[in-house]
Write a protein that holds these residues in place. Sequence first.
Motif, PDB file in Angstrom:
ATOM      1  N   PRO A 152      -5.153  11.709  -5.514  1.00 17.29           N
ATOM      2  CA  PRO A 152      -4.729  12.259  -4.235  1.00 17.29           C
ATOM      3  C   PRO A 152      -5.557  12.327  -2.926  1.00 17.29           C
ATOM      4  O   PRO A 152      -5.474  12.058  -1.968  1.00 17.29           O
ATOM      5  CB  PRO A 152      -3.968  13.578  -4.625  1.00 17.29           C
ATOM      6  CG  PRO A 152      -4.160  13.815  -5.841  1.00 17.29           C
ATOM      7  CD  PRO A 152      -4.568  12.483  -6.488  1.00 17.29           C
ATOM      8  N   ALA A 153      -6.979  12.959  -3.624  1.00 15.77           N
ATOM      9  CA  ALA A 153      -7.790  13.246  -2.779  1.00 15.77           C
ATOM     10  C   ALA A 153      -8.532  11.833  -1.950  1.00 15.77           C
ATOM     11  O   ALA A 153      -8.755  11.698  -0.849  1.00 15.77           O
ATOM     12  CB  ALA A 153      -8.942  14.010  -3.543  1.00 15.77           C
ATOM     13  N   ALA A 175      -2.722  -0.917   0.850  1.00 15.07           N
ATOM     14  CA  ALA A 175      -3.231  -0.113  -0.204  1.00 15.07           C
ATOM     15  C   ALA A 175      -4.440  -0.424  -0.753  1.00 15.07           C
ATOM     16  O   ALA A 175      -5.007  -1.286  -0.442  1.00 15.07           O
ATOM     17  CB  ALA A 175      -2.042  -0.382  -1.296  1.00 15.07           C
ATOM     18  N   VAL A 176      -4.987   0.562  -1.257  1.00 14.72           N
ATOM     19  CA  VAL A 176      -6.566   0.239  -2.076  1.00 14.72           C
ATOM     20  C   VAL A 176      -6.059   0.774  -3.488  1.00 14.72           C
ATOM     21  O   VAL A 176      -5.544   1.393  -3.776  1.00 14.72           O
ATOM     22  CB  VAL A 176      -7.476   1.317  -1.579  1.00 14.72           C
ATOM     23  CG1 VAL A 176      -8.644   1.111  -2.086  1.00 14.72           C
ATOM     24  CG2 VAL A 176      -7.774   1.214  -0.061  1.00 14.72           C
ATOM     25  N   VAL A 177      -6.661  -0.412  -4.288  1.00 14.84           N
ATOM     26  CA  VAL A 177      -6.515  -0.157  -5.828  1.00 14.84           C
ATOM     27  C   VAL A 177      -7.714   0.346  -6.345  1.00 14.84           C
ATOM     28  O   VAL A 177      -8.928   0.214  -6.109  1.00 14.84           O
ATOM     29  CB  VAL A 177      -6.460  -1.596  -6.439  1.00 14.84           C
ATOM     30  CG1 VAL A 177      -6.111  -1.424  -7.968  1.00 14.84           C
ATOM     31  CG2 VAL A 177      -5.129  -2.435  -5.795  1.00 14.84           C
ATOM     32  N   LEU A 207      -9.135   8.310   2.335  1.00 14.41           N
ATOM     33  CA  LEU A 207      -9.151   6.828   3.005  1.00 14.41           C
ATOM     34  C   LEU A 207      -7.907   6.597   3.704  1.00 14.41           C
ATOM     35  O   LEU A 207      -7.982   5.738   4.750  1.00 14.41           O
ATOM     36  CB  LEU A 207      -9.192   5.925   1.621  1.00 14.41           C
ATOM     37  CG  LEU A 207     -10.265   5.861   0.660  1.00 14.41           C
ATOM     38  CD1 LEU A 207      -9.530   4.878  -0.394  1.00 14.41           C
ATOM     39  CD2 LEU A 207     -11.502   5.542   1.215  1.00 14.41           C
ATOM     40  N   GLY A 208      -7.044   7.520   3.920  1.00  9.18           N
ATOM     41  CA  GLY A 208      -6.068   7.546   4.876  1.00  9.18           C
ATOM     42  C   GLY A 208      -5.092   6.005   4.561  1.00  9.18           C
ATOM     43  O   GLY A 208      -4.582   5.494   5.513  1.00  9.18           O
ATOM     44  N   ALA A 235     -15.819  12.457   3.290  1.00 12.84           N
ATOM     45  CA  ALA A 235     -14.372  12.968   2.823  1.00 12.84           C
ATOM     46  C   ALA A 235     -13.969  13.479   1.573  1.00 12.84           C
ATOM     47  O   ALA A 235     -13.458  14.469   1.462  1.00 12.84           O
ATOM     48  CB  ALA A 235     -13.438  12.157   3.768  1.00 12.84           C
ATOM     49  N   LEU A 236     -14.230  12.616   0.713  1.00 15.63           N
ATOM     50  CA  LEU A 236     -13.717  12.882  -0.773  1.00 15.63           C
ATOM     51  C   LEU A 236     -14.526  14.082  -1.230  1.00 15.63           C
ATOM     52  O   LEU A 236     -13.933  14.910  -1.849  1.00 15.63           O
ATOM     53  CB  LEU A 236     -13.993  11.486  -1.376  1.00 15.63           C
ATOM     54  CG  LEU A 236     -13.636  11.639  -2.912  1.00 15.63           C
ATOM     55  CD1 LEU A 236     -12.122  12.032  -3.243  1.00 15.63           C
ATOM     56  CD2 LEU A 236     -13.817  10.603  -3.720  1.00 15.63           C
TER      57      LEU A 236
END
Length: 159
Positions: free
Chosen positions: A19-20, A44-46, A25-26, A77-78
Amino acid sequence: MTELWNWRIDGAQPVEVYPALAEALGRVVMPLAVADPARLPAYAVVCDVWQAPGEFATVVDCYGVPDQLPEHASIAALARLLGRNCLLRDDTLDAGRHLLVAPDGTVRPVHFDVRDTDDGEVLSRWRLCTLGDPGCRGWSQCHRSRWAPDTVAPALAAA
């Protein structure tokens, strides 16, 4: 064109990372284990997140990251969202040299001892990349990097 990012996190559990990552990444983040390429949204990012042995044991691989997403700002950000230090590879070919991204967004070069095992790469004994370390002086690979020894920069300046 898309990118592959490989990061490490100090002490995070995979269940809290997904979730973070989505927030940092938005984007929608799909775990690799359940991602169906035929049904994957274009935005989406895998990602694959797992535990490895050693320091910074949570490993994150992001596949198919769009070029427009800045890596340094995304990992900063992470780090902020998780409240944990994160690592990414630097621009040298030194397997033990990484960039440490702190929760406050500070980026600095660091070194690890690296050992390959059956369970993957193990990082241990982390230390700052500094001119005070004999291995970082003189003609070391550290000086070929844009992240010279003793460099400290905010993540947004690093992008």
